[in-house]
Write a protein that holds these residues in place. Sequence first.
Motif, PDB file in Angstrom:
ATOM      1  N   SER A 100       0.827  -1.212   0.000  1.00  0.00           N
ATOM      2  CA  SER A 100       0.000   0.000   0.000  1.00  0.00           C
ATOM      3  C   SER A 100       0.860   1.261   0.000  1.00  0.00           C
ATOM      4  CB  SER A 100      -0.882  -0.017   1.244  1.00  0.00           C
ATOM      5  OG  SER A 100      -1.381   1.269   1.478  1.00  0.00           O
ATOM      6  N   SER A 101       0.412   2.283  -0.727  1.00  0.00           N
ATOM      7  CA  SER A 101       1.144   3.557  -0.732  1.00  0.00           C
ATOM      8  C   SER A 101       0.354   4.615   0.037  1.00  0.00           C
ATOM      9  CB  SER A 101       1.361   4.010  -2.174  1.00  0.00           C
ATOM     10  OG  SER A 101       0.097   4.285  -2.777  1.00  0.00           O
ATOM     11  N   PHE A 102      -0.627   4.151   0.829  1.00  0.00           N
ATOM     12  CA  PHE A 102      -1.556   5.104   1.444  1.00  0.00           C
ATOM     13  C   PHE A 102      -0.836   6.142   2.310  1.00  0.00           C
ATOM     14  CE2 PHE A 102      -4.971   6.029   4.697  1.00  0.00           C
ATOM     15  CZ  PHE A 102      -5.735   6.809   3.853  1.00  0.00           C
ATOM     16  N   GLN A 103       0.071   5.681   3.170  1.00  0.00           N
ATOM     17  CA  GLN A 103       0.739   6.632   4.064  1.00  0.00           C
ATOM     18  C   GLN A 103       1.596   7.611   3.259  1.00  0.00           C
ATOM     19  OE1 GLN A 103       3.440   5.012   7.067  1.00  0.00           O
ATOM     20  NE2 GLN A 103       2.723   6.601   8.471  1.00  0.00           N
ATOM     21  N   PHE A 104       2.288   7.074   2.275  1.00  0.00           N
ATOM     22  CA  PHE A 104       3.105   7.917   1.403  1.00  0.00           C
ATOM     23  C   PHE A 104       2.215   8.958   0.711  1.00  0.00           C
ATOM     24  CE2 PHE A 104       4.544   8.766  -2.911  1.00  0.00           C
ATOM     25  CZ  PHE A 104       5.829   9.232  -2.703  1.00  0.00           C
ATOM     26  N   ILE A 131       0.121  14.465  -0.096  1.00  0.00           N
ATOM     27  CA  ILE A 131      -0.968  15.449  -0.194  1.00  0.00           C
ATOM     28  C   ILE A 131      -0.563  16.704   0.587  1.00  0.00           C
ATOM     29  CG2 ILE A 131      -3.369  15.952   0.490  1.00  0.00           C
ATOM     30  CD1 ILE A 131      -3.917  12.886   0.114  1.00  0.00           C
ATOM     31  N   PHE A 132       0.045  16.470   1.737  1.00  0.00           N
ATOM     32  CA  PHE A 132       0.500  17.599   2.557  1.00  0.00           C
ATOM     33  C   PHE A 132       1.686  18.308   1.896  1.00  0.00           C
ATOM     34  CE2 PHE A 132       3.160  18.866   6.402  1.00  0.00           C
ATOM     35  CZ  PHE A 132       2.525  20.087   6.542  1.00  0.00           C
ATOM     36  N   GLN A 133       2.675  17.536   1.455  1.00  0.00           N
ATOM     37  CA  GLN A 133       3.896  18.141   0.894  1.00  0.00           C
ATOM     38  C   GLN A 133       3.631  18.905  -0.399  1.00  0.00           C
ATOM     39  OE1 GLN A 133       6.478  17.974   2.749  1.00  0.00           O
ATOM     40  NE2 GLN A 133       6.111  16.181   4.039  1.00  0.00           N
ATOM     41  N   TYR A 143      -1.815  14.527   8.899  1.00  0.00           N
ATOM     42  CA  TYR A 143      -2.038  14.041   7.530  1.00  0.00           C
ATOM     43  C   TYR A 143      -1.662  12.562   7.382  1.00  0.00           C
ATOM     44  CZ  TYR A 143      -2.948  18.424   4.931  1.00  0.00           C
ATOM     45  OH  TYR A 143      -3.503  19.560   4.416  1.00  0.00           O
ATOM     46  N   SER A 144      -0.526  12.185   8.008  1.00  0.00           N
ATOM     47  CA  SER A 144       0.045  10.903   7.586  1.00  0.00           C
ATOM     48  C   SER A 144       0.587  10.019   8.709  1.00  0.00           C
ATOM     49  CB  SER A 144       1.186  11.173   6.607  1.00  0.00           C
ATOM     50  OG  SER A 144       2.164  11.945   7.263  1.00  0.00           O
ATOM     51  N   ALA A 145       0.409  10.432   9.959  1.00  0.00           N
ATOM     52  CA  ALA A 145       0.948   9.678  11.096  1.00  0.00           C
ATOM     53  C   ALA A 145       2.463   9.465  10.962  1.00  0.00           C
ATOM     54  CB  ALA A 145       0.237   8.334  11.270  1.00  0.00           C
TER      55      ALA A 145
END
Length: 592
Positions: free
Chosen positions: A210-214, A219-221, A312-314
């Motif tokens: 999964s690339s979800f966290q990335f 999205i933030f960066q 955003y991403s933990a």
Amino acid sequence: MKRKNNKEIEKENEKEAKPSYQISIFGASDSGRSTFSIQFIKQRFSEEYDPGLEEWYKKEIKIDGTEIEINFTDTVDPEPYLIFQVEYLMRYTDGFILIYSITDRNSFLEIPQFYNKFVQIKDEDYFPLFVVGNKIDLENQRQVTKEEAEAFCNERNLPFMELDCHNYQQVESVVIQLCKEKWLRKLLVPKKECELPDEFTLPSIDIQSSSFQFDCDKIFQDKINTDVKFSFVDNSNNQGYSSFDAHQAILASRCFTFGKIFRGLKENKLEEVQQTCSNAKLKLIENKGEILTLSTEYFSIQSFYSMIRFLYSAIIDEEVKKSVELSNDLLSVAEIFKIDSLKQIMNKNISLLKNQNQNQNQILKEISDLLSNEMITISNRFAMLLRKSPFSDFRIIIKEDENTRERRFFAHSPILSQRCKYFQLVLRNEMMEKKKEEILLSDISFDSFLLAIEYIYSDRFLPPNLTSAKQTENTKQIIQANKIMLELLIICDYFQLPRLHQLCQKDLMENLHEDMLVFALNVASQCNAQILEEFCMIQIGKNFQKFKKDPQFKNYLDQEQKDQIKKYQFPPENYIKYHKKFKVKLAKIWTY
Ligand SMILES: Nc1nc2c(ncn2[C@@H]2O[C@H](COP(=O)(O)OP(=O)(O)OP(=O)(O)O)[C@@H](O)[C@H]2O)c(=O)[nH]1
């Protein structure tokens, strides 16, 4: 007479469809070999002595109503030639008879010797062999008991019979049993070139990670379509303010304080907003157009940035992980914004860095568990954004067909364009230029799209659960679920969602109903689902005889696909043909 070899005999068989068997009789001199052969062939008891190395007899008999040609060889055994003769005969003999006379112990003692020679020479695991104890009409001269002969045969799993060569029925019964055994054996053990090959192995899918966290971090960066700006007094060089941007929708979904401020401004509750801002040490600078600006002199930009990144991403910044000071700063920001998970993580990190706790590995594990849980929270919160979000920047409207009503989703361009290539292009081209507020997707199944959009937002894949439908064999429900998944496969291909495309193929391979195989194959071939395509072909190939008559098979698939499936036909065509040929023969010989 010229002896036919095995191949010639087989060829003749095929032509005439009349089975032919070669039987050879072995035994000590005077045991009754010739008498047995003559009785069988001529159906009479011969008292004449018939000299010669070997004799060749031929006879047609009916076994269960079918004509069979028996070629009978009676051997004479000048000892030095025996091995040569046996080897030679074995090549074309279908069955052996080993005969001794019950009145001659020596003839019985030769039986094990014959048998052992066969075992030495033979290159097959099995060859039909029948042991005959002859001359039972001479009971008063018996030298070999029935029991000892039986014991010998039972031990080697050999059929055995005592008889009198005067009795044609007994002689014939030995030959028939031998023929039947050989015939059945032939059916059970196909020739080498027709051995059943290994079945095709069903393909499996390795699901990419999964690339979800990335994606969440990206999205933030990348800061696409941000709508809130945070400004900080830059104490380091006195050059005024530094700032960074973020998204109200995401922050409101993740932090109660931000939610209160952003919603308050939308609803014009300015007093409440001022109060919340001051509690959070923030100042509302500007709320113009689409951008809201908040500033703070209380927090360092680095700590505030780290907190927003975590929301955003933990993800915890590497510098924070290594520094007690930065961890303390982040802890105080988390306290003010009441982000409990971040508070816990920072406390643990500080104790880790200060070496306060002996069990370092345990703390590291606890931190890792907290971060994993935080990802689940992010996934849940993002999924909720779809249902209700005052900060969504456009809507997705689904219209299945003319007769169904439109269904709407609150959509967020930063999330969609990071998580899905299709939306990235559409949003860049259409939304940005034309400032559209809606995207209409027609002729698309709502249930399937729901699975896709939930996956985009939350990385969750929740296909219909078919456990009980499978247990109760609820075909209708299984097929309905299969249809949803096949439509999802089309959506994944069109919207370019490669990982969901894989998950979807995997689910279909686990749950596809047999009645859906042809349809699924067709869909798979149209939307680049090669693994599912191969899976369907193998499954259809396994039941090819049934499928080739299926109207779906005839109508849905093109010739190329049909030819391709033939390659997966199992058992393969040549094997089936071979067995059919023998089945025809069998049907002619025996009716079971
Ligand atoms: N009473 C009786 N005599 C038999 C029987 N079978 C064969 N004989 C006799 O036994 C003698 C030997 O029989 P063959 O058939 O010639 O034996 P063989 O094994 O061919 O032996 P060779 O002729 O030496 O090669 C003959 O005199 C037969 O008539 C039987 O079942 N009962």
